[in-house]
Scaffold this active site. Structure first.
Site: not given
Lengths: 155, 693, 183, 420
Positions: D42, D269, D273, D275, D278
């Protein structure tokens, strides 16, 4: 050591605004309550007493434990001190107002001219914050959560 | 440098219990209240939580905070897990074999060289029924003289009652209180000390029993009572004698009972004849009319019960007070009937007899009083002590006791935690907790309840039962006398103690709340003593004046042992101790939760605080002829002016790091009852400077 | 619909703090954390009046804490229980200063914590832990209507004895905890 | 426990710090294709505009990796191998993990454009991008910014600060189409024009025009618009959109929609793992549906939640709330939640003073505040975004008051709550 912060006890507040004046003086260049209003840019109090209804409410940083402003700050200017207070490194601040966008108390004010956010810094250089010292009704309590519990909640 | 993530805040502050696991039933062994508890264990077999047992008729699921706190005592860092030997001032781990060999060798050596009297046991905390039995057998085989809880807690009470009625036990169960019309509680804060059983008293009150509390402090019990009589410290005997006098003068006693079941009435009449209620008012501060009204209530509200506490037993003129109050109950005929009698936490099931062959018995070669023990330890007459308990915090003049123990040749401490006494020992042995040992537990309800072993031991802890048996083996004694388990110990006990013969383990387990004793045969039980009007004295009657050769007499607390000869100017205040709900003896102070619940303080009247010049929380140094300790001031109007009181549990080795309150009591004995005193000592108090926390 | 409620009778409390420890044990609170506190109070009236002020959540029908919480971490559910969600809590402590009953507690993790009325126990048909241990029935749990009768009975008994007491938490249909207070 | 974090921006850094706090002994590896300290994307436009030094772009100081004990590696992750619990780098190296966090963020998405191969066309995403733009800008007089979203406007601002005349070309009828409504966009457009920008809306660049210089190198000379107009410029910044960097999980079994789909614990899923940021498609606070909410506060929050769960401390993600804050030509603008209500649903409160650049709009549905826009005076905006987040019913009278001064919100007062 645990965080020392301000606790505002609304039922004790009579809206005298002494805290605001004390805060202004402390955060002014002139350190004079007579001169502060003439300063440019004019300093902003970091505690604001409002009367939205029948009672007073002090808008002031609550130094949240899990602060939204720290997470929202994209520059890393808002961070926790080792004790846990939320402090604001104005050098890093670019005035993006992300903190203002998330602070649910409206306790962070934009200084538009300086492009910096401004909020309570607990006046760590003082023994107790001037706003607390000036409060005659003891509506502001400065201390750790334990102290609050012993001295106010268990009162 | 600051941070951007406060991980502490990300973890949850609470984790509610899930109740899927099995619950084990046990009996709380802390205060003799006999509360049933349920223990839930985690997968490792550690205690996860303690609940009240709703099926136990005596506490109905209610418990005080203490049993919940104990898990932390069990697993805390202070727990002793393996035997240790002191080498050059530090403890080193050794094996049980090594420890036992060394103790046996020393023991035999001292017996041979210095006689049996050179070894004493200071054993207020031996363990459950198994350990007590083994300890008893061991003592008979070796001539070991033991100083148990008696000298510091119960001697005055037990001795007086034994002489009056022939039995030191309380005569009636606490549960009987619901049948009584009036309950007189003297010097007993049962709301805190037996909180889990206090519902019996509130239930009685609900059913109409008049509850009268006589105490120096405005206790929680007093707060819940119908009438609170605040009495000047140490003047209970005066009140008791005035009640006797008034009852006798006004013919309010039970003439049939007196003539049929008592001896020495005339002498008693004479002893109390000058004790008018007027005189008592001057001494006790209780208005004459209140005393008279109480006497009338006691005479009209029948049956009535008496519940005494340490507040009257551990004082320097305890014997006379106990004599007066218990005598009063006797002449009112309040003995042996439902809803009458004396409630006490002394509930002896009686001793074993005919177990040891006469030629195996070894008699102690000298006897000494508890107060003489100090001198004999200091002068080298005593060479070795076996400690089960924490005399360095629980015995009076704790500093002197500590020094005396430190100076001994050989000290063994069989202990749960590394307490003030264990650190002075040469050998420290790990003891089992009561949850780690099965046994029969007597309670204030005069019942025996069986508790199974609830949790497995996690280190090398051994019960007193195992310890004394193994020691006897090493010493070459006839170890075949010893039982080898809690169960076999109880069978042996039943065989040799006719008071419990009828109480089998199965019967205890099958009877909710356990079985009342004495019970000599299966099928019978005695809820209260002396129901048949036959007392255990040689005459079979209440020996109203048999307590002492001297007459029943009131001694002012300032002139009584421990205080006599001291200057009122130098020691203007009285110092006492009182118990609170979160602690029991010195055991609970090693728990985090107890620590959070209770901090040491000294209670004082606001005007006393003003005199001393302290505010709430300020440090106060309390000084007596025996020593001085520092405590935080707690200002309250619940104690009279000039009277200071603190909790007696804390120790320097405990997490509290607080010098024991018993440091302040000189070694002095109640002349009538025999208790070492741990209340009402003259003291001075000064502001220590520095603010409290 | 029958409502359940808890009655806390200060006049009976003997200050044994069993409830505090039971609460701590049941809810697995850290050392230094409390959801229920018992404070000793003394007043000089015609003589010394002592009572124990127990502070824990009253599960108000219209909870102030819920109103002031800036992130909605405190919610009063359909069942009348006011539950605080640790994951949402900011640790701003506004509820702590706003609660008129001083029932919100600051935990050692910096966030707040409060009584859940042992909702996990209620779900199993058990009464709250503090109630289950209270030796003097100072804390009672049961049918709201029955408890109201019991509370009023206790109230009049105490008043005839000359004590100044009053009952709180009865006015709202669903306030889950009633307090009998000594004043 | 071996933790592997791909990406060292907001989500990755917050996750790493969280894991370190909860698991002091865990082995944390961070892989990024940028060899630098964590910085704030940013802030790149601020850097471009010379408003801040390079040093201030970094959100953590030099000691970050060493102090937190993080093993930092430079590399581009080509593929995630779920079966062997490892990732493959473009160098051919394999890195194994016990718990993996994908925080790869997003990349500019550029549709085909005629003439786009020549010098002078830039993106503005990374610090390197900003550095390249800044260097090139020295020889530039005028520039075209393609895209009137936040990145475009901020990039335009940076160039404007350098004294370059900027034309903003947006295909939508307004600026900041995703963040604000038409009225507030009008204020901004007017302010931009007052400051000397040229703002072209409903307009597309159809072709980049180039010219050959003395060395024979082609460079930008202008753009051709769909209106037929030609705008001469020496530089183009393309900021029309971004796409999540999900390529590394293609064919790995990790479910991908637009971004990588995650549950409330930020787990994908595939077990172990996670996430965040963005790249992740997490649930939306208001609608409950999964969506990518590519803003800084969501990324840090998701990173924290992912870090907690990776370290074994259960924590739920509360849902993203679309919030945006920007200062455009000196005018602060903050929006939260819905910026437009579908026709016929709910009600809208509005305050508008065009000459003061003051605009406020509250979207109300079922008595709840579901969206707001504040332009000009933004003090107390957090109170409103808080009310949206809290989803509490708010008295309309209070909302009317707050339209004037949000700090006067009386909801915190015990006696004033709930509007009784």
């Amino acid at each position: 050591m645990r965080v020392q912060k301000l606790f505002f006890i609304s039922k004790r507040c009579d809206g005298c605004r002494a805290c605001e004046v004390a805060c202004l003086e402390k955060h002014s260049q002139s350190q004079s309550i007579f001169m502060t209003k003439m300063e440019q840019p004019s300093p902003q109090p970091r505690i604001k007493v409002k009367r939205p209804g029948n009672q007073y409410w002090a808008t002031v940083c609550q130094h949240c434990t899990d602060s939204m402003c720290v997470r929202a700050c994209m520059t890393g200017a808002m961070q926790y001190s080792p004790e846990g207070e939320v402090f604001h490194n104005t050098n890093k601040c670019v005035g993006c107002w992300m903190c203002i966008m998330v602070c649910p108390f409206g306790a962070i004010a934009p200084l538009n001219e300086a492009k910096k956010a401004s909020k309570c810094d607990l006046c760590k250089d003082e023994k107790i914050p001037p706003c607390v010292a000036s409060c005659s009704r003891q509506a502001l309590f400065y201390g750790t959560p334990e102290e609050y519990e012993m001295k106010v909640a268990g009162d | 440098m600051g941070s951007y993530v406060r991980t502490r805040a990300l973890t949850s502050s609470s984790e509610p219990l899930d109740h899927d696991e099995e619950l084990r039933t046990s009996i709380c062994c802390l205060c003799n209240g006999g509360c049933g508890i349920k223990i839930s264990l985690d997968q490792e077999g550690k205690i996860k939580a303690v609940f009240g047992d709703p099926e136990n008729p005596y506490n109905k699921g209610k418990i005080c905070s203490k049993p919940m706190e104990i898990a932390q005592t069990l697993y805390g860092p202070y727990r002793v897990r393996y035997p240790m030997k002191k080498v050059n001032g530090t403890f080193e781990r050794i094996s049980w074999d090594e420890a036992l060999d060394l103790i046996a060798q020393k023991y035999n050596q001292y017996i041979k060289e210095n006689g049996t009297g050179s070894i004493v046991g200071i054993t207020s905390k031996i363990g459950g029924s198994y350990s007590k039995l083994a300890h008893g057998i061991f003592s008979e085989l070796t001539g070991l003289v033991n100083y148990g809880t008696g000298p510091i807690c119960t001697d005055s009470e037990a001795n007086v009652r034994k002489k009056l009625f022939g039995d030191g036990s309380g005569t009636s169960p606490l549960s009987d209180v619901v049948n009584s019309k009036i309950l007189l509680i003297v010097g007993n804060n049962t709301a805190q000390t037996k909180a889990g059983q206090f519902h019996w008293i509130t239930e009685a009150k609900r059913r109409g029993t008049r509850v009268v509390v006589i105490d120096t402090r405005f206790t929680e019990t007093a707060q819940a009572a119908d009438l609170f009589i605040q009495i000047r410290p140490g003047t209970d005997a005066a009140l008791g004698m005035a009640l006797l006098n008034y009852v006798i003068k006004n013919g309010l006693y039970d003439p049939t009972f007196v003539s049929k079941h008592t001896n020495g009435f005339e002498k008693l009449v004479q002893d109390v004849s000058t004790f008018t209620t007027k005189r008592a008012e001057e001494i006790t501060g209780v208005p004459q009319n209140v005393i008279e009204k109480l006497a009338q209530d006691l005479a009209t509200l029948k049956p009535g019960m008496l519940f005494e506490g340490r507040g009257i037993v551990c004082v320097n003129n305890a014997g006379a007070s106990l004599w007066a109050f218990e005598g009063l109950m006797a002449i009112l005929g309040n003995i042996g009937k439902p809803g009458s009698g004396i409630i006490s936490h002394i509930n002896n099931t009686g001793g074993i007899s005919n177990l040891i062959q006469p030629n195996d018995v070894m008699k102690p070669d000298r006897k000494r009083s508890s107060s003489a023990l100090y001198k004999d330890m200091e002068e080298g007459d005593v060479k070795m002590v076996l400690i089960s308990g924490n005399p360095c915090a629980t015995w009076p003049d704790s500093a002197r006791m500590s020094k005396a123990i430190e100076g001994l040749d050989f000290v063994v401490s069989h202990t749960l935690v590394m307490d003030d006494s264990a650190v002075l020992a040469d050998i420290v042995l790990p003891a089992t907790h009561w949850l780690e040992e099965a046994g029969a537990q007597p309670s204030v309800h005069r019942v025996l309840q069986w508790k199974n072993k609830t949790v497995e031991i996690r280190g090398e802890e051994k019960s007193g039962g195992d310890f004394y048996r193994l020691l006897a083996e090493r010493m070459g004694l006839n170890s075949s006398y010893f039982p080898d388990s809690s169960e076999s110990a109880w069978e042996l006990e039943r065989k040799h103690n006719k008071n419990v013969t009828g109480i089998s383990r199965e019967r205890m387990l099958a009877t909710p709340g356990g079985v009342h004793f004495p019970c000599s045969e299966i099928g019978k039980e005695n809820v209260r003593l002396f129901a048949n009007g036959v007392f255990k004295t040689s005459s079979g009657k209440v020996e109203l004046t048999g307590v002492s050769d001297a007459p029943l007499d009131y001694v002012d607390t300032f002139d009584a042992p421990g205080n006599n000869g001291l200057s009122r100017e130098e020691f203007p205040y009285l110092f006492s101790t009182n118990k609170v709900a979160s602690h029991y003896h010195t055991e609970c102070q090693y728990s985090d939760w107890a620590n959070e619940m209770e901090q040491p303080y000294v209670e004082m009247h606001p005007l006393t605080a003003l005199e001393i010049g302290v505010k709430e929380g300020d440090k106060v140094r309390v000084e007596t002829v025996a020593g001085s300790i520092v405590l935080a001031a707690k200002i309250t109007q619940s104690v009279p002016r000039g009277f200071l009181s603190t909790q007696p549990y804390f120790g320097l080795q405990s997490p509290y790091r607080q010098a024991p309150a018993n440091t302040l009591f000189p070694v002095a004995t109640d002349p009538v009852g025999g208790n070492l005193i741990s209340k009402n000592i003259m003291c001075n108090a000064k502001a220590e400077g520095g603010q409290g926390s | 619909m029958s409502q359940h409620a808890m009655l806390v009778d200060e006049s009976r409390c003997i200050g044994c703090k069993s409830c505090t420890v039971a609460c701590k044990q049941e809810n697995g609170l850290q050392t230094g954390d409390w959801w229920l506190r018992v404070w000793r109070r003394e007043q000089l009236k015609d003589h010394l009046v002592r009572y124990y002020n127990t502070q824990s959540c009253r599960h108000c029908a219209d909870p102030v804490c819920q109103a002031v919480c800036p992130v909605g971490a405190i919610q009063r559910g359909e069942d009348g229980l006011v539950i605080q969600d640790d994951a949402k809590c900011l640790g701003c402590h506004v509820c702590v200063t706003s609660c008129p009953h001083n029932a919100m507690r600051i935990m050692t993790n910096g966030k707040v914590g409060k009584c859940t009325l042992c909702s996990h126990r209620l779900a199993r048909g058990k009464e709250p832990a503090c109630v289950s241990v209270c030796p003097v029935n100072s804390r009672v749990y049961g049918e709201r209507e029955e408890l109201l009768l019991e509370a009023n009975k206790r109230l009049s008994e105490l008043r005839t004895k000359g004590l100044r007491v009053h009952l709180e938490g009865t006015e709202k249909e669903q306030t889950a905890v009633m307090y009998l207070l000594v004043t | 426990m071996r933790y592997l974090i791909i990406g060292n921006s907001a989500a990755g850094v917050f996750a790493a710090e969280t894991i370190r706090g909860l698991d002091p002994d865990g082995q944390i590896t961070m892989i990024s294709n940028e060899d630098c300290l964590p910085y704030s994307r940013c802030l790149t436009s601020y850097y471009l505009g010379n408003e801040i030094s390079e040093e201030m772009v970094y959100i953590r100081d030099k000691a970050f990796y060493t102090e937190t004990g993080i093993d930092f590696q430079v590399g581009y992750v080509v593929r995630v191998d779920v079966d062997s619990k490892s990732v493959l780098l473009d160098s051919g190296e394999k890195v194994t993990y016990d718990k993996l966090l994908i925080a790869t963020g997003s990349s500019p998405f550029n549709p085909p454009l005629e003439g786009s191969g020549i010098e002078g066309i830039f993106e503005l995403r990374t610090l390197d991008d900003a550095k390249a733009v800044a260097e090139f800008a020295l020889k530039v007089k005028s520039a075209v910014v393609m895209g009137a979203g936040l990145v475009g406007l901020k990039g335009a601002h940076g160039l404007h600060e350098l004294g370059i005349s900027v034309t903003i070309v947006g295909s939508a009828p307004q600026v900041l189409r995703h963040s604000i409504d038409v009225e507030s966009a009008e204020i901004l457009t007017r302010r931009l024009e007052e400051d000397g920008y040229r703002v072209l809306l409903n307009t597309k660049v159809t072709k980049v025009l180039g010219e050959e210089d003395a060395d024979g190198r082609m460079s930008v000379s202008g753009v051709l618009l769909n209106t037929g107009e030609q705008i001469p410029c020496q530089m183009i910044i393309r900021a029309v959109g971004v796409r999540p960097n999900v390529k590394l999980v293609s064919d790995s079994g990790v479910s991908v929609n637009y971004g990588i789909i995650v549950d409330d614990e930020m787990q994908t899923s595939v077990k172990d793992i996670y996430a965040a940021g963005d790249v992740a498609e997490a649930s939306d606070l208001l609608s409950g549906e999964k969506s990518v909410n590519a803003i800084w506060p969501s990324a840090t929050e998701q990173g924290t939640v992912a870090g907690c769960n990776m370290a074994g401390v259960k924590r739920k993600y509360l849902g993203s709330l679309a919030v945006n804050s920007a200062v455009i030509s000196g005018v602060g603008i903050i929006s939260a939640g819905l910026v437009n209500l579908p026709p016929g649903e709910g009600s809208v409160l509005r305050a508008y003073e065009p000459n003061k650049n003051f605009y406020r709009k509250f979207m109300i549905k079922d008595g709840r505040l579901v969206g707001m826009i504040m332009v000009g005076d933004i003090e107390g905006a957090g109170i409103l975004s808080g009310l949206i987040r809290k989803r509490a019913k708010v008295d309309p009278n209070y909302l009317n008051k707050m339209l004037v001064n949000p700090i006067e919100y009386p909801g915190y007062l015990p006696v004033e709550r709930g509007g009784q």
